[in-house]
Design a protein around this motif. Structure first.
Motif, PDB file in Angstrom:
ATOM      1  N   HIS A 220       1.267  -1.203   0.249  1.00 24.26           N
ATOM      2  CA  HIS A 220       0.407   0.264  -0.084  1.00 24.26           C
ATOM      3  C   HIS A 220       0.908   1.096   0.185  1.00 24.26           C
ATOM      4  N   PHE A 221       0.514   2.218  -0.793  1.00 23.64           N
ATOM      5  CA  PHE A 221       1.525   3.430  -1.463  1.00 23.64           C
ATOM      6  C   PHE A 221       0.629   4.979  -0.035  1.00 23.64           C
ATOM      7  N   GLY A 222       1.769   5.477   0.092  1.00 21.03           N
ATOM      8  CA  GLY A 222       1.367   6.589   0.186  1.00 21.03           C
ATOM      9  C   GLY A 222       1.512   7.621  -1.360  1.00 21.03           C
ATOM     10  N   ASP A 223       0.924   8.978  -1.153  1.00 20.20           N
ATOM     11  CA  ASP A 223       0.749  10.074  -1.812  1.00 20.20           C
ATOM     12  C   ASP A 223       2.029  10.206  -3.021  1.00 20.20           C
TER      13      ASP A 223
ATOM     14  N   TYR B 271      -4.084  -1.917  -9.616  1.00 24.31           N
ATOM     15  CA  TYR B 271      -3.672  -0.475  -8.785  1.00 24.31           C
ATOM     16  C   TYR B 271      -4.174   0.306 -10.180  1.00 24.31           C
TER      17      TYR B 271
ATOM     18  N   ARG C 187      -1.795  13.428  -8.729  1.00 27.46           N
ATOM     19  CA  ARG C 187      -1.152  13.657  -7.528  1.00 27.46           C
ATOM     20  C   ARG C 187      -1.610  12.443  -6.740  1.00 27.46           C
ATOM     21  N   LYS C 188      -1.705  11.276  -7.127  1.00 27.50           N
ATOM     22  CA  LYS C 188      -1.895  10.890  -5.565  1.00 27.50           C
ATOM     23  C   LYS C 188      -1.244   9.568  -5.931  1.00 27.50           C
ATOM     24  N   GLY C 189      -1.093   8.492  -4.425  1.00 31.77           N
ATOM     25  CA  GLY C 189      -0.261   7.003  -5.060  1.00 31.77           C
ATOM     26  C   GLY C 189      -1.237   6.385  -5.278  1.00 31.77           C
ATOM     27  N   PRO C 190      -0.476   4.893  -5.740  1.00 29.49           N
ATOM     28  CA  PRO C 190      -1.436   4.023  -6.939  1.00 29.49           C
ATOM     29  C   PRO C 190      -2.392   3.223  -5.501  1.00 29.49           C
TER      30      PRO C 190
END
Lengths: 114, 109
Positions: free
Chosen positions: A104-107, B36, B41-44
């Motif tokens: 899971h990823f941050g932004d 994903y 401008r966001k993460g996956p």
């Protein structure tokens, strides 16, 4: 899933300087990773941040350029050292509970080097 | 040959259409297959995760894996403008994720 916060969200830096990016997770996680996403390209793994030991770097990435810390199970930092315009990119941290669980990823941190 | 190849797009479809996204891979060691979604401008954001051949459904999303042919697909039914994003296929072997380059989808209202 865990809430992942990255700071700063974006920055503009001068060449030759260094910037440290922070990744904070709201729960303890076993595995933390750092990725780079260059403009128009997909994600490339930089390194795995290991708690209590040195990070494991992927081919093409070295500790002198991208030092990483992981002092505990909820926090990690990535430093981009001696920056050049080629380092302009999005840097993302991700977390996973085990090696076979999805990450899971941050932004991300959007970094521009002048 | 690249380890992961993703149909480059971009795709533009009318609202309500079915969106079909595809990736092929060459590494037989890949054990887990993911899709994903990444907004600007966001993460996956993880959409689908599976480890076996066959179909997996979650609401309007269906992930399809064919290990013998080494391809995976994502289908989005009744597409909405909120589905407009870049979709990334991803493959997990041990702890390493390998990503496709992404397909940008625009759903027109």
């Amino acid at each position: 899933s865990a809430v992942i916060s990255q700071k700063p969200s974006r920055d503009i830096c001068q060449r030759g300087t260094s910037l440290t990016i922070q990744c904070q997770v709201d729960s303890q996680v076993t595995m933390m990773f750092w990725y780079r996403q260059q403009p128009g390209q997909s994600l490339t793994l930089i390194a795995t941040a290991n708690q209590g030991s040195e990070a494991t770097y992927e081919s093409g990435f070295v500790i002198d350029k991208f030092p990483i810390s992981r002092p505990n199970l909820t926090f990690s930092t990535l430093t981009v050292s001696n920056m050049s315009p080629e380092d302009s990119s999005i840097y993302l941290c991700s977390v996973a509970d085990t090696y076979d669980q999805p990450q899971h990823f941050g932004d991300g941190t959007r970094l521009s080097i002048l | 040959q690249k380890e992961v190849e993703q149909d480059p797009g971009p795709l533009s479809v009318p609202e309500g259409a079915i969106v079909s996204l595809n990736c092929t891979y060459s590494n037989s060691a890949f054990q887990y297959f993911m899709w994903y979604r990444q907004y600007s401008r966001k993460g996956p954001e993880l959409l689908m995760y599976t480890y076996s051949s066959g179909n997996k459904e979650d609401g309007r999303f269906t992930a399809q894996v064919d290990k013998s042919s080494k391809y995976i697909s994502l289908f989005i039914r009744d597409s909405q403008p909120s589905d407009s994003a870049t979709y990334l296929c991803a493959f997990l072997n041990d702890y390493k994720l390998s990503f496709g380059a992404g397909t940008t989808v625009t759903v027109r209202a």
